[in-house]
Design an enzyme around this catalytic site. Structure first.
Site, PDB file in Angstrom:
ATOM      1  N   GLY A   1       0.846  -1.188   0.000  1.00 41.09           N
ATOM      2  CA  GLY A   1       0.000   0.000   0.000  1.00 41.09           C
ATOM      3  C   GLY A   1       0.884   1.241   0.000  1.00 41.09           C
TER       4      GLY A   1
ATOM      5  N   CYS B   1      -8.597  22.099  17.759  1.00 43.09           N
ATOM      6  CA  CYS B   1      -8.500  22.411  19.188  1.00 43.09           C
ATOM      7  C   CYS B   1      -7.979  21.222  19.988  1.00 43.09           C
ATOM      8  CB  CYS B   1      -9.857  22.856  19.689  1.00 43.09           C
ATOM      9  SG  CYS B   1     -10.350  24.348  18.832  1.00 43.09           S
TER      10      CYS B   1
END
Ligand code: LLP
Length: 426
Positions: free
Chosen positions: A288, A356
């Protein structure tokens, strides 16, 4: 290795100027090089000349339809881990008969769908799964082709989250029980034994663990061949890439550093082909990252600079939702400016996103180009496990993806809109 290079002071992907591309499509923006994908596929295929082999690209690394279509066109098969991945392969024109379905938790719906589509093989991860697949196949009066995934219990020497071939990992059937499970498989009416499979981990930078695993499994494979009709032995994926030498053209030496030695297809083949060629089995490979990792980058724009008391921060418009590898695995992605800049103008800083969370960083305390607000920056080697692991966290639309081939840039996926963000919600 890849086709990202500076030309006239601007980073290009093949013949496409990335500054112009970002101006047209905005940032964050994933960009993939079609020719790098082609070269990677062909180089591995050629390194294995003489061995009866087939490459089954691991879709999870980069599952964009354009990428899958390109690889299908080269003759690639596919290693899939969900019904959704199979759907993508088919949508991209890939052949289900070249798909192997792996994963420890396949559902009845996924198994049925894969049987209906006529996949090549299910890679079985437990006795319970074997029995279940047999019963699902029975329900639709068919036979499921299978390979048992063996856990060879070797240390792949990679990050613990991406190591899969140790006894304590959830993957595969342990060496000691595998004969028994084959015996059971041969008695189940809706199961056809087709092969044997293993995969020991990802981002391996040495051939040694592969050799160790193959050597450990070989006597078993020969034994099983005597009593079962095996067609193939899949040795999985895992070939690592160089993350710290992202740019092909030098010379600034911080680009050509090689802290992770490359495991080239030739080195891989040199060690493995002699072990495998006399087996009289088709050898499957499931790469991959090797295929797409260095074929992609993530372009991002610097929004702000911030000098904290303890650190300097460069805040960019991509976040951990777009590329989570640094936060999740301490993954290293080289950070360069798209405008070729003075290599002496560098600063130790954290490059961070708008999310955040303090884990939202692309590097920490790293020497990077001292770029300022508005500068276009590239996070290199972001073609594998990057977009595919992206999320909408903080309600951020997913970035667009572009596939470049020569001087042509095609939209491989549109940028999500706010409307896309709430699609299907009530
Ligand atoms: N085959 C199986 C059964 C796998 O589980 C995997 C990857 C592959 C093949 C492909 O491995 P590769 O050639 O790409 O190393 N998200 C992580 C990597 C997770 C790998 C999962 N399995 C990362 O970003 O590093």
């Amino acid at each position: 290795m890849h086709q990202f290079h500076y030309r006239d002071g601007i980073l290009h992907c093949e013949d496409v100027n990335l500054q112009l591309l970002a101006a047209e499509h905005g940032t964050p923006l994933y960009v993939y090089s079609a020719n790098t994908l082609r070269e990677n596929y062909q180089r591995l295929d050629q390194a294995l000349t003489g061995l009866d082999h087939h490459i089954a690209y691991a879709v999870k690394a980069n599952s964009n339809l354009s990428v899958l279509r390109l690889l299908a066109g080269l003759g690639s098969g596919f290693d899939i881990v969900s019904g959704g991945e199979l759907f993508r392969v088919i949508k991209a024109g890939g052949n289900p008969a070249l798909c192997s379905f792996a994963g420890v938790g396949k559902t009845a719906e996924e198994i049925t769908y894969a049987l209906e589509q006529g996949i090549y093989c299910f890679n079985i991860e437990s006795l319970a799964e074997l029995e279940f697949i047999s019963s699902v196949a029975g329900n639709i009066s068919t036979v499921a082709p299978v390979a048992l995934r063996i856990n060879p219990n070797v240390d792949a020497g990679t990050h613990k989250y991406i190591s899969t071939g140790k006894a304590e990992n959830k993957f595969g059937i342990d060496h000691e029980s595998v004969r028994e499970v084959y015996a059971r498989a041969s008695k189940l009416p809706h199961i056809q034994i087709r092969g044997i499979q293993m995969h020991i981990g990802s981002q391996l930078t040495s051939a040694t663990p592969f050799v160790e695993a193959v050597e450990r499994v070989l006597p078993l494979v020969s034994d099983l061949q005597a009593s079962h009709d095996l067609e193939f032995f899949s040795i999985g994926g895992g070939i690592g890439i160089v993350y710290e030498e992202a740019l092909a053209s030098g010379p600034p030496d911080w680009w050509t550093r090689q802290e992770e030695p490359p495991l080239s297809p030739e080195v891989y083949a040199h060690h493995l082909v002699p072990l495998l060629e006399s087996l009289n089995l088709k050898i499957l490979l499931e790469p991959g990252r090797y295929m797409s990792g260095n074929a992609g980058i993530l372009l991002t724009t610097c929004l702000y600079e911030k000098k904290g008391q303890a650190k300097a921060f460069k805040i960019v418009d991509a976040g951990m939702n777009d590329l989570i590898r640094p936060a999740l695995y301490d993954g290293h992605h080289e950070i360069v400016t798209v405008r070729e800049c003075d290599v002496t103008n560098r600063i130790t800083a954290d490059v961070v996103g708008p999310i955040c969370e303090s884990g939202d960083f692309f590097c920490q305390d790293r020497e990077v180009p001292d770029f300022a607000k508005g500068e276009l920056v590239a996070l290199m080697s972001a073609g594998a496990y990057s977009f595919t692991m992206a999320s909408n966290y903080n309600s951020r639309p997913l970035p667009a993806e572009i596939l470049v081939s020569g001087a042509t840039a095609q939209i491989a996926r549109e940028r999500q809109t706010f409307t896309d963000l709430v699609a299907g919600e009530h």
